[in-house]
Write a protein that holds these residues in place. Sequence first.
Motif, PDB file in Angstrom:
ATOM      1  N   PHE A 173      38.685  29.064  10.017  1.00 50.77           N
ATOM      2  CA  PHE A 173      38.688  30.371   9.352  1.00 50.77           C
ATOM      3  C   PHE A 173      38.079  30.335   7.962  1.00 50.77           C
ATOM      4  O   PHE A 173      38.088  29.305   7.277  1.00 50.77           O
ATOM      5  CB  PHE A 173      40.136  30.840   9.131  1.00 50.77           C
ATOM      6  N   CYS A 174      37.616  31.501   7.523  1.00 48.80           N
ATOM      7  CA  CYS A 174      37.474  31.791   6.104  1.00 48.80           C
ATOM      8  C   CYS A 174      38.289  33.065   5.868  1.00 48.80           C
ATOM      9  O   CYS A 174      38.216  33.992   6.674  1.00 48.80           O
ATOM     10  CB  CYS A 174      36.011  32.018   5.745  1.00 48.80           C
ATOM     11  N   ASN A 175      39.041  33.113   4.791  1.00 50.49           N
ATOM     12  CA  ASN A 175      39.936  34.251   4.525  1.00 50.49           C
ATOM     13  C   ASN A 175      40.921  34.488   5.664  1.00 50.49           C
ATOM     14  O   ASN A 175      41.085  35.622   6.133  1.00 50.49           O
ATOM     15  CB  ASN A 175      39.142  35.540   4.276  1.00 50.49           C
ATOM     16  N   ALA A 176      41.582  33.447   6.122  1.00 52.52           N
ATOM     17  CA  ALA A 176      42.576  33.595   7.199  1.00 52.52           C
ATOM     18  C   ALA A 176      43.690  34.517   6.738  1.00 52.52           C
ATOM     19  O   ALA A 176      44.051  34.521   5.562  1.00 52.52           O
ATOM     20  CB  ALA A 176      43.157  32.235   7.564  1.00 52.52           C
ATOM     21  N   VAL A 177      44.233  35.329   7.669  1.00 54.15           N
ATOM     22  CA  VAL A 177      45.341  36.222   7.308  1.00 54.15           C
ATOM     23  C   VAL A 177      46.668  35.614   7.771  1.00 54.15           C
ATOM     24  O   VAL A 177      46.712  34.854   8.733  1.00 54.15           O
ATOM     25  CB  VAL A 177      45.159  37.641   7.900  1.00 54.15           C
ATOM     26  N   GLU A 178      47.727  35.996   7.055  1.00 53.13           N
ATOM     27  CA  GLU A 178      49.029  35.352   7.270  1.00 53.13           C
ATOM     28  C   GLU A 178      49.876  36.043   8.336  1.00 53.13           C
ATOM     29  O   GLU A 178      50.951  35.575   8.662  1.00 53.13           O
ATOM     30  CB  GLU A 178      49.807  35.345   5.952  1.00 53.13           C
ATOM     31  N   ASP A 179      49.413  37.183   8.848  1.00 49.52           N
ATOM     32  CA  ASP A 179      50.252  37.933   9.783  1.00 49.52           C
ATOM     33  C   ASP A 179      49.504  38.272  11.070  1.00 49.52           C
ATOM     34  O   ASP A 179      49.810  39.246  11.732  1.00 49.52           O
ATOM     35  CB  ASP A 179      50.768  39.216   9.114  1.00 49.52           C
ATOM     36  N   ASN A 180      48.517  37.459  11.400  1.00 50.74           N
ATOM     37  CA  ASN A 180      47.711  37.702  12.587  1.00 50.74           C
ATOM     38  C   ASN A 180      48.518  37.402  13.857  1.00 50.74           C
ATOM     39  O   ASN A 180      49.029  36.307  13.996  1.00 50.74           O
ATOM     40  CB  ASN A 180      46.464  36.796  12.484  1.00 50.74           C
ATOM     41  N   PRO A 181      48.647  38.353  14.773  1.00 46.22           N
ATOM     42  CA  PRO A 181      49.385  38.057  16.005  1.00 46.22           C
ATOM     43  C   PRO A 181      48.516  37.460  17.112  1.00 46.22           C
ATOM     44  O   PRO A 181      49.025  37.075  18.155  1.00 46.22           O
ATOM     45  CB  PRO A 181      49.897  39.436  16.435  1.00 46.22           C
ATOM     46  N   PHE A 182      47.193  37.415  16.896  1.00 52.07           N
ATOM     47  CA  PHE A 182      46.290  36.984  17.967  1.00 52.07           C
ATOM     48  C   PHE A 182      46.027  35.483  17.917  1.00 52.07           C
ATOM     49  O   PHE A 182      45.912  34.891  16.848  1.00 52.07           O
ATOM     50  CB  PHE A 182      44.961  37.737  17.864  1.00 52.07           C
ATOM     51  N   MET A 183      45.870  34.900  19.083  1.00 58.98           N
ATOM     52  CA  MET A 183      45.553  33.479  19.168  1.00 58.98           C
ATOM     53  C   MET A 183      44.043  33.306  19.319  1.00 58.98           C
ATOM     54  O   MET A 183      43.373  34.211  19.773  1.00 58.98           O
ATOM     55  CB  MET A 183      46.262  32.845  20.366  1.00 58.98           C
ATOM     56  N   ALA A 184      43.522  32.161  18.928  1.00 57.28           N
ATOM     57  CA  ALA A 184      44.229  30.940  18.622  1.00 57.28           C
ATOM     58  C   ALA A 184      44.560  30.835  17.126  1.00 57.28           C
ATOM     59  O   ALA A 184      45.118  29.844  16.689  1.00 57.28           O
ATOM     60  CB  ALA A 184      43.379  29.751  19.059  1.00 57.28           C
ATOM     61  N   GLY A 185      44.270  31.868  16.357  1.00 59.67           N
ATOM     62  CA  GLY A 185      44.354  31.728  14.903  1.00 59.67           C
ATOM     63  C   GLY A 185      45.652  32.183  14.268  1.00 59.67           C
ATOM     64  O   GLY A 185      45.721  32.289  13.046  1.00 59.67           O
TER      65      GLY A 185
END
Lengths: 89, 452
Positions: B190-202
Amino acid sequence: MRAIVTVIGKDRVGIIAEVCALLAKNNINVLDISQTILQDYFTMIMMVDTAACDMPFAQMVQYLQEEGRKIGLNVHAQREDIFNAMHRI
Amino acid sequence: MLSRNEILQTLNMIDQQHLDIRTITMGISLLSCADPDPEACCRKIYDKICRKAERLVPTGEAIEAEFGIPIVNKRISVTPIALVAAGCETADYVPFAKALDRAAKTCGVNFIGGYSALVQKGLTEADKKLMNAVPEALAVTDYVCSSVNVGSTKAGINMDAVRYMGEVIKKTAQRTADTAGFGCAKLVVFCNAVEDNPFMAGAFHGVGEAESVINVGVSGPGVVYHALQSVKGQPFDVVAETVKKTAFQITRMGQLVAREASQRLDTPFGIVDLSLAPTPAVGDSVARILEEMGLEVCGTHGTTAALALLNDAVKKGGVMASSHVGGLSGAFIPVSEDEGMIAAAQSGVLTLDKLEAMTCVCSVGLDMIAVPGDTTAATISAIIADEAAIGMVNNKTTAVRIIPAPGKKVGDMVEMGGLLGSAPVMPVHRGSAEDFVARGGRIPAPLHSLRN
C-alpha cells in the motif's frame, strides 16, 4: 415485526387462499395485499405482521419457502426494514 | 406503504443484479496480546480473536436470512502483527500467522487480515522480521492476508521497503508455485493505507481504532450497470445522477446491515465502505459499467474519464446514505475478479499502463494482476514505486497486488478460484529498473504534505 412476503408462481385457481391459509396457520396477520399477473406469472406482495408467530423469524422464512415450494410457488419473506432503508429517507 | 414497484425493484436487484453485502468485517485490537514469550503471545491472539468474533458468522447468517440479502463474506481484521509481536523474544514470525489462521478457522470466517507492517518512513526490527516471514506465512496458512504500507503523502516513499517487497512478492510466488503463486493474491503493498478497510487482502485494524469494531463493505456493480442501461445515449449529467441514486440505495442497505450487526454483536459500528466491488460472475462487473457509458472495450481511450465519473458519483451518492463512510470507498478494478476486465485484458486492449492511469482516479490500485513468472523483483519494485508515487502525490490510497505466476507466460491464464477469479498474464515493460530500485533511501514527501 412487519415483513414483506412476495409470492411468485404460474397462475392458477386458489393461490391467494392457499398462501393465506399457510400464514393463518402460523398466526401471521396479513395487513395489506397487492396482486397482479405479470407475463402469465402470478405476482403477489403482502405486508404481514409476524409478532404473534411462534417461530423465530429466520425459521419462518425458511418454512414459508419450503411450504411454498410444495405447492409450486416461490415464497420469500423479508423484514420490511430493508425496503424502507432503500426507498424511504 | 411501499409501492409494488419499489419492492420488486429491490427484489430484482438482489435476485437478478447480484446486489449483496460484500463483507462484514470485525476489526479486533490485539495490542493487549503482547507478551515476551512468543507462544504465550500466540495463545493470547487466538483466544482474543475467538472470544470477540465467536458470534460473527452466525450473526451474519441470521441477518442474511431475516433481511433476504446475501452477505458474501464474514471477515476479521486485526492490529498489524509487526506491532503486536514487537515485544516477543523471537526471530520467527510465522507462528503468529498460524495462530491467526487457527482463529479464523475456529470462527468460520472467510479471511483474516492484519499480518501487516507499516513502514512508510522506516523499518523497525519487528517490521523486518514480519516482512521476512511473509512468503512462508502465506504458504503455510489458508486464510491469512498480509499487507505492507510502504509510503504515504505525509512521509514519502520508503524505497528500501519498496525494494524489499519486490523480493518478498517473488519469494511468495515461488513458495506457492504449485498453485501458480496464489500466495501473492493474499499480499498487498500500500501507499496511504487506511485503518478501517473491510476489504481483503488489505484489511487491518489500525492503532487509532477501538477495542473492536464492525465495518461493512457493500457491493453492486450489477445494479449500477442495470440502472445505466435505462439511460442509454443521455448526457453525462444524467449518467452521474443515475449512479448517485443507485449508490445511495445500495449504501442505505449497507448502513442497515452494519447497524444491525453492530447491535447484535454489541460492538461499535465503524464505517460503511462504499465500494463497487466486482465478482467474476457475469453481470457483476465494473468494466461493463464503463463500457455501458459508450466504450467498445474497457481500457480503450476514454476509460479513465469514465472511471473518474463513476468513482466520484458512487461516493457522492453513498456518503448521504451512511452516518460514517470510510475504508477505501470507490470503484475497485481487480482484473482477475471482474469478468469484463478479464475479457478486456485478454483482447489486449486493457494494458498494465492503462490500468496504472485508471488507478489515479479509482479507489485503490493495480489489483489482482498476473505478470510473467520471469518478471524480476526489481521490475515489481518499480511497479510498486510508480503506484506509490500516484498515491503519495494525489493524496489517495494506492496498492499493488500482483502475481508473478511461476512458469507462466504472456497470454496464459492463472486460475485463482472463487471470488478471486482468473487472471490473464499481462506483459510488463522489458527495460530494466535494477539501478533505480537499488538506490534505496526515501523519496521525500511532496510539498503539499506540509499543510499545517
